[in-house]
Design an enzyme around this catalytic site. Structure first.
Site, PDB file in Angstrom:
ATOM      1  N   SER A 120     -12.150 -52.553  28.702  1.00 52.43           N
ATOM      2  CA  SER A 120     -10.759 -52.078  29.213  1.00 52.43           C
ATOM      3  C   SER A 120     -10.722 -50.515  29.002  1.00 52.43           C
ATOM      4  CB  SER A 120      -9.808 -53.025  28.550  1.00 52.43           C
ATOM      5  OG  SER A 120      -8.417 -52.170  28.918  1.00 52.43           O
TER       6      SER A 120
ATOM      7  N   TYR B 124      -4.989 -55.198  21.119  1.00 55.85           N
ATOM      8  CA  TYR B 124      -5.725 -55.423  22.168  1.00 55.85           C
ATOM      9  C   TYR B 124      -7.031 -54.192  22.379  1.00 55.85           C
ATOM     10  CZ  TYR B 124      -7.414 -56.039  27.039  1.00 55.85           C
ATOM     11  OH  TYR B 124      -7.902 -56.286  28.256  1.00 55.85           O
TER      12      TYR B 124
END
Ligand SMILES: NC(=O)c1ccc[n+]([C@@H]2O[C@H](COP(=O)([O-])OP(=O)(O)OC[C@H]3O[C@@H](n4cnc5c(N)ncnc54)[C@H](OP(=O)(O)O)[C@@H]3O)[C@@H](O)[C@H]2O)c1
Length: 264
Positions: A140, A153
């Site tokens: 990501s 995350y």
């Protein structure tokens, strides 16, 4: 970016029932002699199998459970080996770090970091048997650029990048390549309504899963070890490496808006 010789795949794809995973499954299927789709929910996997044809098989299970890794390994052997593993399954929680439940942090690290590591380790003997093989880890932008509300995350996705780079180098005398592909914000159900509202308030660009799958297919055919989606995001990732105080300032200016949406 250089191009590879086109290849037929015997692929394992995790998180195949999700937004990005099902778009990648549709892109991979025509290039695959065998495609093993992994996810927890049976219905989207069964629908993809019916849509994409007999080369598609399914393993339904939780990737954090060793029994699921057993089932994937067994199915991969039965389909005649693997030359592509795409670690795409992931979960996210947008939350203030100070009050985030420890279980939520653990679940993100287990699913987004440890599960891909353990699955890769499981499949390495089969990947070594292929004349050329790839492991592609779906990271990501938040693994490359720390962002408020995504501390846990982002840690899981930054860890995945560290794992990818180290293993890539450890295997550089073999025929297995390990690569990292980082989408930016994408319209899928991983994002809560708070994230969607924040993205529209900040004017954050969002991709469709199909656009991510197209970029993924280009990445797979190319030779770069890592790719980030979006020009602006790629520029910020580069700045973050070279002059981190500039993204610090830019993100601090967004903080008041981020806090309006950040679950406490
Ligand atoms: N969407 C974004 O904005 C964005 C941006 C950057 C990176 N990414 C990354 O892209 C990847 C795909 O995400 P997405 O946006 O397509 O999200 P998604 O639609 O929620 O799909 C995620 C998939 O992962 C599977 N999964 C989650 N935990 C699992 C577990 N323990 N065992 C097995 N499968 C599990 C889910 O399976 P079930 O539904 O069957 O449970 C789901 O199909 C993730 O790694 C995510 O971090 C997404």
């Amino acid at each position: 970016m250089g191009r590879r010789t086109p290849q037929r795949y015997r692929a394992v794809l995790t998180g195949a029932g999700g937004g990005i995973g099902s778009a990648i499954a549709r892109r991979l299927a025509p290039q695959a002699d065998a495609l093993l789709l992994v996810g927890r929910q049976p219905a989207p996997l069964a629908a993809l199998r019916a849509e994409l044809g007999p080369q598609v098989q399914v393993v339904c299970g939780d990737l954090t459970a060793p029994t699921t890794l057993d089932a994937i390994e067994q199915a991969a052997r039965a389909m005649g080996g693997v030359n592509l593993l795409v670690n795409n399954a992931g979960i996210s929680q947008f939350h203030s770090f100070e009050t985030q439940a420890p279980e939520a942090m653990r679940a993100m690290l287990d699913t987004n970091l440890l599960a891909p590591m353990l699955l890769t380790r499981r499949l390495l003997p089969l990947l070594h048997q292929a004349p050329a093989a790839q492991v592609v880890n779906i990271g990501s932008v938040f693994g490359l650029l720390g962002y408020p509300g995504f501390a846990a995350y982002g840690a899981s996705k930054a860890g995945l990048k560290g794992f990818s780079q180290a293993l890539r180098r450890e295997l550089s005398d073999s025929a297995i390549e390990v690569r990292y592909f980082a989408p930016r914000a994408t319209r899928t159900s991983i994002n809560s309504s708070a994230v969607n509202a924040m993205n529209s308030a900040l004017g954050t660009a969002e991709d469709s899963p199909e656009a991510v799958a197209d970029a993924f297919a280009d990445f797979l055919a190319g030779t770069a070890w890592q790719a980030t989606m979006g020009r602006k995001e790629s520029f910020f990732v580069m700045l973050n490496r070279l002059l981190p105080s500039l993204p610090d300032d830019a993100i601090r200016k967004q903080l008041a808006v981020i806090r309006q949406y950040l679950p406490k």
